[in-house]
Write a protein that holds these residues in place. Structure first.
Motif, mmCIF file in Angstrom:
data_model
loop_
_atom_site.group_PDB
_atom_site.id
_atom_site.type_symbol
_atom_site.label_atom_id
_atom_site.label_comp_id
_atom_site.label_asym_id
_atom_site.label_seq_id
_atom_site.Cartn_x
_atom_site.Cartn_y
_atom_site.Cartn_z
ATOM 1 N N ALA A 124 37.402 41.766 26.494
ATOM 2 C CA ALA A 124 37.854 42.895 25.684
ATOM 3 C C ALA A 124 36.818 43.260 24.624
ATOM 4 N N GLU A 125 36.202 42.236 24.028
ATOM 5 C CA GLU A 125 35.174 42.479 23.015
ATOM 6 C C GLU A 125 33.958 43.165 23.623
ATOM 7 N N ASP A 126 33.545 42.718 24.802
ATOM 8 C CA ASP A 126 32.391 43.321 25.468
ATOM 9 C C ASP A 126 32.661 44.782 25.813
ATOM 10 N N VAL A 127 33.848 45.043 26.338
ATOM 11 C CA VAL A 127 34.217 46.415 26.691
ATOM 12 C C VAL A 127 34.266 47.288 25.438
ATOM 13 N N ALA A 137 30.968 49.578 30.817
ATOM 14 C CA ALA A 137 32.384 49.405 30.480
ATOM 15 C C ALA A 137 33.258 49.591 31.713
ATOM 16 N N LEU A 138 32.894 50.549 32.547
ATOM 17 C CA LEU A 138 33.667 50.834 33.754
ATOM 18 C C LEU A 138 33.594 49.663 34.733
ATOM 19 N N SER A 183 37.704 48.685 34.888
ATOM 20 C CA SER A 183 38.001 49.982 35.503
ATOM 21 C C SER A 183 39.492 50.307 35.514
ATOM 22 N N ARG A 184 40.342 49.318 35.228
ATOM 23 C CA ARG A 184 41.785 49.572 35.239
ATOM 24 C C ARG A 184 42.346 49.924 33.864
ATOM 25 N N VAL A 185 41.472 50.132 32.902
ATOM 26 C CA VAL A 185 41.895 50.528 31.556
ATOM 27 C C VAL A 185 41.676 52.028 31.401
ATOM 28 N N ALA A 186 42.743 52.743 31.067
ATOM 29 C CA ALA A 186 42.678 54.202 30.998
ATOM 30 C C ALA A 186 41.621 54.703 30.011
ATOM 31 N N ALA A 187 41.516 54.051 28.866
ATOM 32 C CA ALA A 187 40.549 54.473 27.858
ATOM 33 C C ALA A 187 39.122 54.362 28.375
ATOM 34 N N VAL A 188 38.878 53.378 29.211
ATOM 35 C CA VAL A 188 37.554 53.198 29.802
ATOM 36 C C VAL A 188 37.268 54.319 30.793
#
Length: 255
Positions: free
Chosen positions: A28-31, A56-57, A61-66
């Motif tokens: 999470a920190e890296d993203v 980040a993708l 890739s399953r995080v909407a904000a990304v």
């Protein structure tokens, strides 16, 4: 891609941070740090922002904000097909319609203005907030211009938001678009009036309305530094060089 040590990831919006809580802490920190870099570089260095968005993708890739950030980075680099795919993915994940205007603009970028107009008339538009509705109107007017329908573009921009005397975040861009459409249609005097109104409302310099207005008024701006350098070059030119230039010019005429 390298990330400055001072970028911790805590700079991101709290809503995005909450989305990232579904990931392991280190991931999470890296993203988050990569998303911060995307936001920082999107305007000044879109290509670099795109690179960070791809990292980040790859990580989440399953995080909407990304997916949304990747979409905006692709959009800034005119990769409209890729941007549209990312925006659609983010919308599927969240169910939100807030990306609807930029998705329509991607359709314009892909050479499909008719599709953008279809989206402008879709039920989703009624679910948008006022700012996004204005954005949708700008996209629709742009689509009309893409199709050569200048008068229709002008009519599309005529709205209560355009007529209002109150200054909102979208006011300058709306007035600017209207002035530009009027100018394209050959209505120069009206265009001048609306460029002037755009200047009045453009408090953060988001448009070049002042330059366009000056251009219509016949004002030409000269870079003082360049002018000074030209004067110095003229002073330092030797008589021989000047004579040579005159000879070359004369030779050219004789040829």
């Amino acid at each position: 891609m390298p990330i400055p040590e001072e970028v911790t990831g805590d700079e991101i919006d709290k809503d995005v941070r909450q989305e990232l809580q579904s990931l392991p802490k280190t991931l999470a920190e890296d993203v988050a740090r990569n998303l911060v870099m995307v936001a920082r570089l999107l305007d000044e260095d879109p290509e670099a922002a795109y690179g960070y968005s791809r990292v980040a993708l790859r990580l989440a890739s399953r995080v909407a904000a990304v997916r949304e950030a990747a979409g905006f980075a692709a959009y800034a680099n005119q990769k409209y097909s890729e941007a549209l795919a990312e925006f659609r993915a983010a919308r599927r994940m969240t169910g939100s319609v807030e990306l609807w205007p930029v998705m329509a603009d991607c359709e314009r970028g892909l050479g499909r203005p008719e599709k953008a107009l279809d989206m402008a008339g879709a039920p989703e538009v009624h679910k948008l907030d006022k700012a996004s509705q204005v954005e949708m109107r700008l996209v629709a007017a742009g689509a009309r211009r893409d199709m050569g329908q200048l008068d229709a573009a002008i009519v599309t921009l005529q709205s209560p938001e355009l007529a209002s005397n109150s200054v909102q975040p979208w006011t300058a861009r709306l007035r600017y678009a209207y002035a530009d459409a009027l100018l394209a249609a050959g209505r120069e005097q009206e265009a001048r009036e609306w460029f002037a109104k755009a200047v009045e409302s453009d408090r953060d310099g988001s448009t070049d309305a002042s330059d366009r207005l000056a251009e219509l008024d016949g004002v030409e701006f000269v870079d003082a530094l360049d002018e000074h350098e030209r004067e110095e070059d003229g002073d330092s030119a030797s008589p021989t060089a000047e004579a040579g230039h005159e000879d070359q010019t004369q030779d050219g005429k004789e040829d």
